[in-house]
Structures are given as structure tokens and as C-alpha cells.
Design an enzyme around this catalytic site. Structure first.
Site, PDB file in Angstrom:
ATOM      1  N   HIS A 240      72.701-112.547 -68.630  1.00 54.44           N
ATOM      2  CA  HIS A 240      71.749-111.579 -68.219  1.00 54.44           C
ATOM      3  C   HIS A 240      70.814-111.379 -69.484  1.00 54.44           C
ATOM      4  O   HIS A 240      71.178-111.100 -70.540  1.00 54.44           O
ATOM      5  CB  HIS A 240      72.211-110.486 -67.447  1.00 54.44           C
ATOM      6  CG  HIS A 240      72.981-109.576 -68.142  1.00 54.44           C
ATOM      7  ND1 HIS A 240      74.315-110.026 -68.538  1.00 54.44           N
ATOM      8  CD2 HIS A 240      72.904-108.516 -68.658  1.00 54.44           C
ATOM      9  CE1 HIS A 240      74.894-108.854 -69.205  1.00 54.44           C
ATOM     10  NE2 HIS A 240      73.962-107.845 -69.258  1.00 54.44           N
ATOM     11  N   ILE A 241      69.481-111.171 -69.056  1.00 56.47           N
ATOM     12  CA  ILE A 241      68.387-110.651 -69.950  1.00 56.47           C
ATOM     13  C   ILE A 241      68.143-109.124 -69.475  1.00 56.47           C
ATOM     14  O   ILE A 241      67.715-108.993 -68.332  1.00 56.47           O
ATOM     15  CB  ILE A 241      67.035-111.587 -69.984  1.00 56.47           C
ATOM     16  CG1 ILE A 241      67.587-113.115 -70.645  1.00 56.47           C
ATOM     17  CG2 ILE A 241      66.083-111.047 -70.830  1.00 56.47           C
ATOM     18  CD1 ILE A 241      66.296-114.202 -70.345  1.00 56.47           C
ATOM     19  N   HIS A 242      67.961-108.618 -70.717  1.00 54.34           N
ATOM     20  CA  HIS A 242      67.418-107.080 -70.446  1.00 54.34           C
ATOM     21  C   HIS A 242      65.828-107.202 -70.778  1.00 54.34           C
ATOM     22  O   HIS A 242      65.632-107.581 -71.745  1.00 54.34           O
ATOM     23  CB  HIS A 242      68.186-106.050 -71.247  1.00 54.34           C
ATOM     24  CG  HIS A 242      69.555-106.005 -70.945  1.00 54.34           C
ATOM     25  ND1 HIS A 242      69.988-104.594 -70.205  1.00 54.34           N
ATOM     26  CD2 HIS A 242      70.547-106.729 -71.192  1.00 54.34           C
ATOM     27  CE1 HIS A 242      71.233-104.619 -69.985  1.00 54.34           C
ATOM     28  NE2 HIS A 242      71.789-105.764 -70.580  1.00 54.34           N
TER      29      HIS A 242
ATOM     30  N   VAL B 295      78.558-107.339 -68.846  1.00 56.03           N
ATOM     31  CA  VAL B 295      79.146-108.093 -67.573  1.00 56.03           C
ATOM     32  C   VAL B 295      79.323-109.559 -67.938  1.00 56.03           C
ATOM     33  O   VAL B 295      78.082-109.972 -68.614  1.00 56.03           O
ATOM     34  CB  VAL B 295      78.020-107.835 -66.634  1.00 56.03           C
ATOM     35  CG1 VAL B 295      78.116-108.636 -65.267  1.00 56.03           C
ATOM     36  CG2 VAL B 295      77.974-106.182 -66.248  1.00 56.03           C
TER      37      VAL B 295
ATOM     38  N   ASP C  47      67.604-102.472 -63.502  1.00 58.75           N
ATOM     39  CA  ASP C  47      68.941-101.753 -63.980  1.00 58.75           C
ATOM     40  C   ASP C  47      69.423-100.389 -63.347  1.00 58.75           C
ATOM     41  O   ASP C  47      68.484 -99.621 -63.222  1.00 58.75           O
ATOM     42  CB  ASP C  47      69.146-101.572 -65.446  1.00 58.75           C
ATOM     43  CG  ASP C  47      70.138-101.304 -66.142  1.00 58.75           C
ATOM     44  OD1 ASP C  47      71.009-100.370 -65.736  1.00 58.75           O
ATOM     45  OD2 ASP C  47      70.708-102.353 -66.975  1.00 58.75           O
TER      46      ASP C  47
ATOM     47  N   GLN D  72      78.364-107.377 -74.562  1.00 59.57           N
ATOM     48  CA  GLN D  72      78.089-108.083 -73.519  1.00 59.57           C
ATOM     49  C   GLN D  72      79.063-107.247 -72.557  1.00 59.57           C
ATOM     50  O   GLN D  72      80.448-107.419 -72.734  1.00 59.57           O
ATOM     51  CB  GLN D  72      78.223-109.456 -73.199  1.00 59.57           C
ATOM     52  CG  GLN D  72      77.831-109.934 -71.989  1.00 59.57           C
ATOM     53  CD  GLN D  72      77.998-111.588 -71.990  1.00 59.57           C
ATOM     54  OE1 GLN D  72      78.411-112.184 -72.918  1.00 59.57           O
ATOM     55  NE2 GLN D  72      77.811-111.927 -70.741  1.00 59.57           N
TER      56      GLN D  72
ATOM     57  N   ASN E 290      72.645-109.769 -74.840  1.00 55.37           N
ATOM     58  CA  ASN E 290      73.946-109.399 -75.541  1.00 55.37           C
ATOM     59  C   ASN E 290      74.935-110.618 -75.131  1.00 55.37           C
ATOM     60  O   ASN E 290      75.048-110.918 -74.029  1.00 55.37           O
ATOM     61  CB  ASN E 290      74.538-108.164 -74.945  1.00 55.37           C
ATOM     62  CG  ASN E 290      73.621-106.853 -75.196  1.00 55.37           C
ATOM     63  OD1 ASN E 290      72.906-106.950 -76.275  1.00 55.37           O
ATOM     64  ND2 ASN E 290      73.491-106.038 -74.356  1.00 55.37           N
TER      65      ASN E 290
END
Length: 116
Positions: free
Chosen positions: A99-101, A95, A30, A93, A86
Site C-alpha cells: 500500500h501507498i500512503h 499490513v 486512512d 509495514q 513501507n
């Protein structure tokens, strides 16, 4: 999707510090990390969010979750980590590409949610 920032990263049009890549998924650090380990894991195929994922996306979603531990451990979070997805406006969310953080590091990440 031509205007999606994550699709541009997948296509190599925007640089990213990649930590894992295969034919289906891409993981990169990130650019504004919230923890010592903060990796974003995305499907290379554009999926807007979990709210728009279909049964046909199940293999890539499963692959992403299965790779999370390997990625977290390789990045220095072998004693545990948190996975956050998210979704939509309420889920904050930012973007519109699923996606996974993966967040962690040497210390506990803190409470899961703030109490209202």
C-alpha cells in the site's frame, strides 16, 4: 488472501471511505490519519510488499504512482504531497498487503526522516 484486511476491503467485507476505484486499484481514507490528507492506495490483487512484487506487477505499480497526484489533488493537497511505501519489518509495514500512503494537506509535511 482470506485473512488480509485490505483484501477484505477490496471484497466489500469491511467498509472503507473510498476516494478512487477502478478495475486494478483502490484508494480510501486512512482510519487513523497522520495528516489532513492521508489516503491509502492499494492494488486489488494481493501483493504482500514491494519485496515480493515481480516484474508482472509493474503495470499496476506504475498505475498506482501515476494516480497519486490526481488523488492527492482531489483530496485537497494540490500544492504537493508525500508518497510513502513501507516495506517489511525494518520499513515498519503494518499490513502485509502493498500500500501507498498519500499524505499532505495545506501545510508542509515536515522532515522526511528523523536523524539518529
Amino acid at each position: 488472501m482470506s485473512d488480509c484486511i485490505f483484501c477484505k476491503i477490496v471484497d466489500g467485507k469491511i467498509p472503507a471511505q473510498k476516494v478512487y476505484e477502478d478495475e486494478d486499484i483502490l484508494a480510501f481514507n486512512d482510519i487513523n490519519p497522520a495528516r489532513p490528507v492521508h489516503v491509502l492506495l492499494i492494488p486489488k490483487k494481493h501483493i504482500t510488499s514491494l519485496a515480493t512484487a515481480t516484474a508482472g506487477d509493474t503495470p499496476v505499480l506504475g498505475k498506482m504512482l501515476a494516480k497519486a497526484n490526481e488523488i492527492a489533488s482531489a483530496q485537497g493537497s494540490a500544492d504537493g504531497f508525500r508518497v510513502i511505501i513501507n516495506t517489511g519489518r525494518v520499513g515498519q509495514q503494518e499490513v502485509p498487503h502493498l500500500h501507498i500512503h498519500i499524505v499532505g494537506g495545506p501545510d508542509p509535511v515536515g522532515p522526511m526522516l528523523k536523524r539518529l
